[in-house]
Design a protein around this motif. Structure first.
Motif, short mmCIF file in Angstrom:
data_model
loop_
_atom_site.label_atom_id
_atom_site.label_comp_id
_atom_site.label_asym_id
_atom_site.label_seq_id
_atom_site.Cartn_x
_atom_site.Cartn_y
_atom_site.Cartn_z
N LYS B 42 0.81 -1.22 0.00
CA LYS B 42 0.00 0.00 0.00
C LYS B 42 0.84 1.27 0.00
O LYS B 42 0.54 2.22 -0.72
CB LYS B 42 -0.99 0.00 1.18
CG LYS B 42 -0.34 -0.18 2.55
CD LYS B 42 -1.40 -0.50 3.61
CE LYS B 42 -0.86 -0.44 5.02
NZ LYS B 42 0.21 -1.42 5.32
N SER B 43 1.95 1.26 0.78
CA SER B 43 2.81 2.46 0.80
C SER B 43 3.56 2.62 -0.51
O SER B 43 3.75 3.75 -0.98
CB SER B 43 3.80 2.38 1.95
OG SER B 43 3.12 2.56 3.16
N THR B 44 3.95 1.51 -1.11
CA THR B 44 4.60 1.57 -2.43
C THR B 44 3.66 2.19 -3.45
O THR B 44 4.06 3.05 -4.24
CB THR B 44 5.02 0.16 -2.88
OG1 THR B 44 5.78 -0.43 -1.83
CG2 THR B 44 5.84 0.20 -4.13
N LEU B 45 2.40 1.77 -3.40
CA LEU B 45 1.43 2.32 -4.34
C LEU B 45 1.29 3.83 -4.14
O LEU B 45 1.24 4.60 -5.10
CB LEU B 45 0.08 1.60 -4.16
CG LEU B 45 -1.04 2.04 -5.11
CD1 LEU B 45 -0.61 1.86 -6.55
CD2 LEU B 45 -2.32 1.27 -4.84
N LEU B 46 1.25 4.25 -2.87
CA LEU B 46 1.12 5.69 -2.58
C LEU B 46 2.34 6.45 -3.11
O LEU B 46 2.21 7.52 -3.70
CB LEU B 46 0.97 5.91 -1.07
CG LEU B 46 0.41 7.28 -0.69
CD1 LEU B 46 -1.07 7.36 -1.02
CD2 LEU B 46 0.64 7.58 0.78
#
Lengths: 300, 364
Positions: B42-46
């Motif tokens: 999720k943080s990578t996507l952000l």
């Protein structure tokens, strides 16, 4: 009854106390007693052997009036400033380059730190060969075909002090690099991301965001390097021997010269005390600054 | 108009695929929460949305402009970080205006913008302080201020509340929600906390191992989870999941769990005679005096042995045996069940979920 456990506790920890306190007291006693002894000698008319008597500031006046001391102190100002600034810049530059997640970082870091493991005498000797126009860099370049190439600072009265700067920077910029690299690694990666989103370019990110975080480390590096610069002895002794002539004298060499070559213990002691005062002029503000920082941190 | 479109985005670090074919379409003014356990991507996507990392494949559009090759500063976004990422050497005011400084906004305009944001977040008194002199909650506000002052197309939040203590977290959660309602901006919010996801989101994307498991509004995610992972991840305590067998009954279909027969929706008819996993939320199991609904046949009553009791104050969680399976129920705190007792319970079967035991996907 109630004191017995305490006594037992002391007994049990006796080896720890012995191991820590005895050497510490011996070392401190050594240092302080010899410092006091030197201060005392500096006020006596001692020559070859220490004698009692009181001559006030005569030794100090005499030392301050010699050309030797004045050249040494001017050299110290130039050497200290140039050495500290250059090793700082080199260290910071190397640290920033190493921090770009490059390959072979561990190997390079070890290579840059390696000079620190050498004795100054070794550094001085090695550089005296490298800088010797007859056998070193100049000779190598000449042999490669560039026959008019000159690099003879070592035997040039005006430039010889810079050879000491070169060798000292080579020796200790790896140390500055290690401290700066640790500092750079402790910078929160999110800070850089935030600055990128804010629209700052790499230069501005370093200038406004990262380097301000590093300034306590910078102060530490400056103080440690200055301390080294003021007490430099073995490097000069091995590299130039204070020469050509007395062009690369430094205060520590003057002390040695007075005490052991001219047999003027009183003058030598006075010069040593002047060195100590120079050191204190660097260290006292640093300690005060540390104290204020500590107080502020504990209040926050 | 969609504010943010993520099309077929994947991300590989070497051989590891941390994001697999992500497709999300986020409307203007939506509050989207990306939620999942740590390491779900999720943080990578952000970071990819922000432009701080580059996707291995796929496109990102912000306000219908493809931004794959656009630098973070030109994407018209603002981001709030978990660590707040306040510049330690600058005052609060300088922190907030640093972006404008980089874009050479004239000073009067900067001052005006700071004043507006400081008033909105009530940090006027803090403007000349350094971050080290602020409390956690104040730092959080300043970090929000730095994002708000940009008035961007898209706000990105990377676990902004996880460094706060529990009480402050609840307060700031409400403030962020109010802020969203007041500003009507598009927000993408990353968290591992499913309660934050439920309370804040207009739509939730539940992620696991780089794959979006479900992208829907909170009510759907909670009541009709797309698979067993979503069912167990969302909700505290989590949904009870138990093996069951579907059988035909005179008035429809029932799930048989040991000696208990629970009516299930008629659409499950094609699974009659097969094994399924039945999911039922703890709040659907309560004391026998609870009145769930008047719908005939939707509620059954049974007696079950109580194994353990966990009073939480507002309610009591009971661990009981349902057809020899351990399940959690939520009962009124006035009841004083004791471990070892056998007590009557009532079960609301309207919101039962059924899952395929091999794929884990929702059947009904």
């Amino acid at each position: 009854m109630s004191t017995r456990p305490a006594t037992l506790d002391t007994m049990r920890r006796l080896p720890e106390y012995l191991v820590i306190w005895v050497p510490l007291l011996l070392a401190a006693g050594h240092l302080i007693s010899f410092a006091l002894w030197t201060i005392w000698v500096s006020f006596t008319p001692s020559t070859l052997v220490p004698v009692t008597g009181w001559v006030g500031l005569r030794n100090y006046n005499a030392v301050l009036a010699t050309r030797n001391w004045n050249i040494a102190f001017d050299n110290l100002l130039l050497f200290g400033t140039a050495f500290v600034l250059l090793s700082l810049l080199m260290g910071l530059g190397l640290a920033i380059l190493l921090d770009q997640r490059i390959r072979g970082e561990n190997v390079l870091r070890s290579i840059f730190l390696y000079p620190l493991a050498l004795s100054f005498v070794v550094t001085g000797t090695a550089w005296s060969w490298l800088l010797n126009p007859g056998i070193g860099i100049q000779k190598l370049v000449n042999n490669l075909g560039w026959t008019s190439f000159r690099f003879d600072w070592l035997i040039d009265r005006d430039m010889a002090i810079w050879t000491i700067v070169i060798a000292a920077v080579w020796q200790s910029s790896g140390f500055a690099m290690a401290l700066f690299l640790a500092g750079l690694r402790s910078v929160d990666a999110d800070l850089v991301k935030a600055a990128q989103i804010d629209g700052a370019g790499p230069l501005r990110i370093y200038r406004r965001v990262i380097l301000p975080v590093l300034w306590p480390i910078t102060v530490t590096v400056v103080v440690i390097q200055l301390q080294f610069a003021i007490t430099t002895f073995d490097l000069v002794r091995a590299l130039t021997g204070g020469g050509p002539g007395i062009a690369t004298q430094l205060p520590a060499l003057v002390v040695y010269d007075f005490m052991f070559q001219r047999g003027l213990l009183g003058r030598g002691a006075a010069a040593a005390v002047l060195m100590l005062l120079t050191l204190l002029a660097v260290l006292l503000p640093y300690w005060a600054w540390r104290y204020v920082q500590h107080r502020r941190a504990s209040r926050a | 108009m969609s504010a943010l479109t993520i099309r077929d985005v994947s991300k590989k670090f070497g051989a590891t695929e941390v994001l697999k074919d992500i497709n999300l379409e986020i409307g203007s003014g939506e509050f989207t929460v990306l939620v999942g356990p740590s390491g779900c991507g999720k943080s990578t996507l952000l970071n990819i949305i922000a432009g701080l990392e580059r996707q291995s494949a796929g496109t990102i559009r912000i306000a219908d402009r493809v931004v794959n090759d656009v630098a973070p500063k030109d994407r018209d976004i603002a981001m709030v970080f978990q660590s707040y990422a306040l510049y330690p050497s600058m005052t609060v005011r300088q922190n907030i205006t640093f972006g404008m400084e980089c874009r050479n906004v004239p000073r009067p305009q900067r001052d005006e913008a700071v004043a507006r944001v400081a008033r909105l977040l009530q940090i006027e008194a803090l403007l000349e302080r350094k971050p080290a002199q602020l409390s956690g909650g104040q730092r959080q506000r300043v970090a929000m201020g730095r994002a708000l002052v940009r008035d961007p197309l898209l706000f990105l939040f990377d676990e902004p509340l996880s460094n706060l203590d529990a009480q402050l977290r609840v307060e700031m959660r409400m403030e962020i929600k109010q802020l969203h309602q007041r500003l009507g901006s598009t927000m993408v919010y990353v968290t591992h906390d499913q309660i934050e996801a439920m309370t804040l989101a207009t739509r939730i994307a539940v992620m696991r191992q780089g794959v979006v498991q479900q992208f829907a509004d909170p009510e759907t995610v909670y009541n009709r989870p797309a698979n067993l992972f979503v069912a167990r991840f969302m909700g505290a305590p989590p949904m009870n999941t138990l093996p069951a067998r579907l059988e035909a009954a005179p008035d429809g279909t029932v799930a048989v769990i040991g000696d208990v027969r629970l009516p299930v929706p008629a659409e499950a008819g094609r699974w009659i005679g097969r094994e399924v996993v039945l999911g039922i939320r703890p709040e659907c199991i309560a004391e026998s005096t609870r009145h769930f609904t008047d719908t005939p046949g939707a509620v059954i009553t049974m007696t079950a042995p109580v194994e353990m009791v966990e009073p939480t104050g507002a309610e009591t969680i009971v661990v009981l045996r349902l057809g020899n399976e351990r399940v959690l129920g939520r009962v009124s705190p006035d009841l004083r069940h004791r471990p070892g007792d056998t007590a009557p319970f009532t079960v609301d079967t309207r919101k039962v979920s059924l899952f395929d035991p091999t794929t884990g996907d929702r059947v009904v």
